[in-house]
Design an enzyme around this catalytic site. Structure first.
Site, PDB file in Angstrom:
ATOM      1  N   LYS A 291       0.932  -0.907   0.114  1.00  0.00           N
ATOM      2  CA  LYS A 291      -0.049   0.070  -0.094  1.00  0.00           C
ATOM      3  C   LYS A 291       0.910   1.227   0.036  1.00  0.00           C
ATOM      4  CE  LYS A 291      -4.116  -2.112   2.344  1.00  0.00           C
ATOM      5  NZ  LYS A 291      -5.102  -1.777   1.139  1.00  0.00           N
TER       6      LYS A 291
ATOM      7  N   HIS B  68      -0.530  -9.253   9.053  1.00  0.00           N
ATOM      8  CA  HIS B  68      -0.576  -7.974   8.437  1.00  0.00           C
ATOM      9  C   HIS B  68      -0.201  -7.021   9.628  1.00  0.00           C
ATOM     10  CE1 HIS B  68      -2.292  -9.472   4.918  1.00  0.00           C
ATOM     11  NE2 HIS B  68      -3.354  -9.827   5.531  1.00  0.00           N
TER      12      HIS B  68
END
Length: 489
Positions: free
Chosen positions: A179, A237
């Protein structure tokens, strides 16, 4: 940097990930002119069918995930011409002859084997590729999560894949690291001098990392009920985001320099004791409620859910890092399904003023740096500012970094960026084997505690921010989650 000519081989090529993410990502890079003329995408599946049958499936299933404004007939035709389909049994080495026939024989060609398959197939696929002479010095393998379900299975995956591929050829993917905002966090920390003097225990009160989803488990019950929120989200994550926030400045942006710095964070996480296992972890499971005004069922009432399942759909953990920089600073990690909002963010909250010269002290809030990963990506710094008018009244205001306004170029999807990095041989944004094992080693006592303590997740109503115990977890330190202190408009 131009891409080398390549064959990208997608195991699980007709699966959900390939159709929703991987093929649309490769189309986007074709549209951008990044793919060399000869580049090919070979999708591997177990179902019989012709190449045209598969392209019909791509048309129906992958194309809807591409923005209509990006679709042009010439580029779509060019992209589809790159796509081939091979049917084989991933567990049967004899069936790999079909793949050999589809691959180009040039030994200088880059080959990327992307394993979008269950992890129990990783070793068999790698062994069968090797047995058929399909692994060249220019080959790479991409491993999708879950990378094991505990420390022992993670070590087994590392060992078995490592028999065929060198560590420099293995790309353990975590799409959150692709991202734009996560990479901007690296730029913010190590490309500017402003925050580094403040990025330590003397000035930071706490750090909150949240990944919240409005969705339930959907059609993933078979996988999710054997995994739960800790294995599905926190072990990978959330811990990777924690590493980016907390790591020491690496010597360079080179892959091993960055991954060495992340590994140091994982190895510095304070070990759990029986007391902290009981006090610093909240485990929850959603019951029936309303999300966006619509009634949703309890987790136990979802399709295919076991009647008495104790799988957690929410977990919140207080973590601490035993280093000079971070000693005494709590890191709160939180993830859950059927939450009040769908977002992923990192909140770095600075300490309160030691003394306020203003009479209106009740409105004072500590400065916060908020890194938003989704749904919209951006950075904001919350400051106290004077409100217009007579007198000296303060109110929280935000300084925003708007990526879309500041940078006019189109932003890449996380999978676009990570696939380009794989094709270019750039390992910086991918986990190394020792990182993976260190993460599992830290969460292992939690899993053992839940199993041996016979614990049951705390129910929370769908459409809320999780169990009240999560607020109590952070409240014991005199703190609140960010949504609990957001100023009213």
């Amino acid at each position: 940097m131009a891409l080398p000519d390549f064959d990208l081989i997608l195991f699980g090529g007709s699966g959900d990930l390939s159709m929703r993410k991987l093929l649309p990502a490769m189309y986007a890079r074709d549209l951008a002119g990044d793919l060399p003329d000869g580049a090919r995408i070979i999708c591997v599946g177990r179902h019989d069918g012709s190449r045209q049958d598969f392209l019909d499936t791509v048309e129906r299933t992958a194309r809807p995930h591409i923005k209509s404004a990006s679709l042009t007939a010439p580029v779509w035709a060019r992209f589809c011409a790159r796509v081939d389909y091979v049917s084989l049994d991933a567990t049967d080495a004899a069936s790999y002859g079909a793949l050999t026939a589809a691959l180009r024989a040039d030994p200088a060609l880059t080959r990327v084997f992307y394993l979008a398959t269950p992890p129990h197939l990783f070793a068999r696929i790698c062994d069968n590729l090797a047995a058929n002479g399909q692994v060249t010095p220019n080959s790479r393998v991409v491993l999708e999560k879950p990378l094991g379900r505990d420390l022992a299975s993670a070590r087994q995956i590392n060992a078995e894949v490592g028999k065929v591929f060198a560590e420099s050829q293995i790309y353990r993917i975590d799409h959150y690291l692709g991202k734009e905002t996560v990479q901007n966090l690296l730029a913010l920390r190590f490309g500017n001098i402003l925050f580094e003097p403040l990025w330590r225990r003397e000035w930071i009160s706490d750090v909150q990392i949240t990944i919240a989803e409005k969705l339930g488990v959907g059609n993933r019950m078979g996988y999710y009920d054997t995994s739960g929120a800790l294995r599905d989200m926190l072990q990978n994550h959330l811990l990777q985001l924690l590493c980016i926030v907390a790591m020491e400045p690496p010597t360079s942006i080179a892959p091993d320099a960055v991954r060495d710095a992340k590994l140091q964070v994982l190895r510095s996480l304070k070990k759990f004791t029986p007391t902290t296992l009981a006090q610093n972890i909240v485990r929850g499971q959603y019951r029936a409620g309303h999300v966006d005004g619509e009634a949703v069922p309890a987790y136990r009432d979802e399709a295919d859910a076991p009647a008495h399942t104790r799988t957690e759909t929410f977990v919140a953990i207080k973590a601490e890092i035993d280093t000079w920089r971070w000693a005494g600073v709590p890191f709160y990690l939180r993830t859950g399904k059927r939450m009040a909002d769908g977002l992923a963010e990192i909140v770095v909250r600075f300490k309160q003023l030691p003394h306020s010269i203003f009479a209106q002290t009740d409105a004072s809030q500590p400065n916060c740096l908020v890194i938003r990963l989704q749904p919209d990506e951006g950075l904001s710094l919350n400051l106290m500012a004077k409100t217009p008018g007579e007198g000296m009244r303060l109110k929280q205001a935000e300084l925003e970094l708007d990526f879309r306004a500041s940078f006019k170029t189109a932003r890449m999807d996380a999978y676009e960026r990570l696939l380009l990095d794989v094709l270019r041989g750039q390992l910086t944004l991918f986990m190394r084997g020792d990182e993976l094992e260190a993460a599992w080693e830290w969460v292992a006592p939690i899993l053992d505690h839940w199993e041996h303590a016979d614990s049951t997740p705390i129910p929370y109503t769908a459409g809320t921010w999780g169990p009240a115990a999560a607020s109590a977890l952070i409240g014991r330190d005199g703190l609140q989650w960010r949504e609990e202190v957001l100023p009213e408009d």
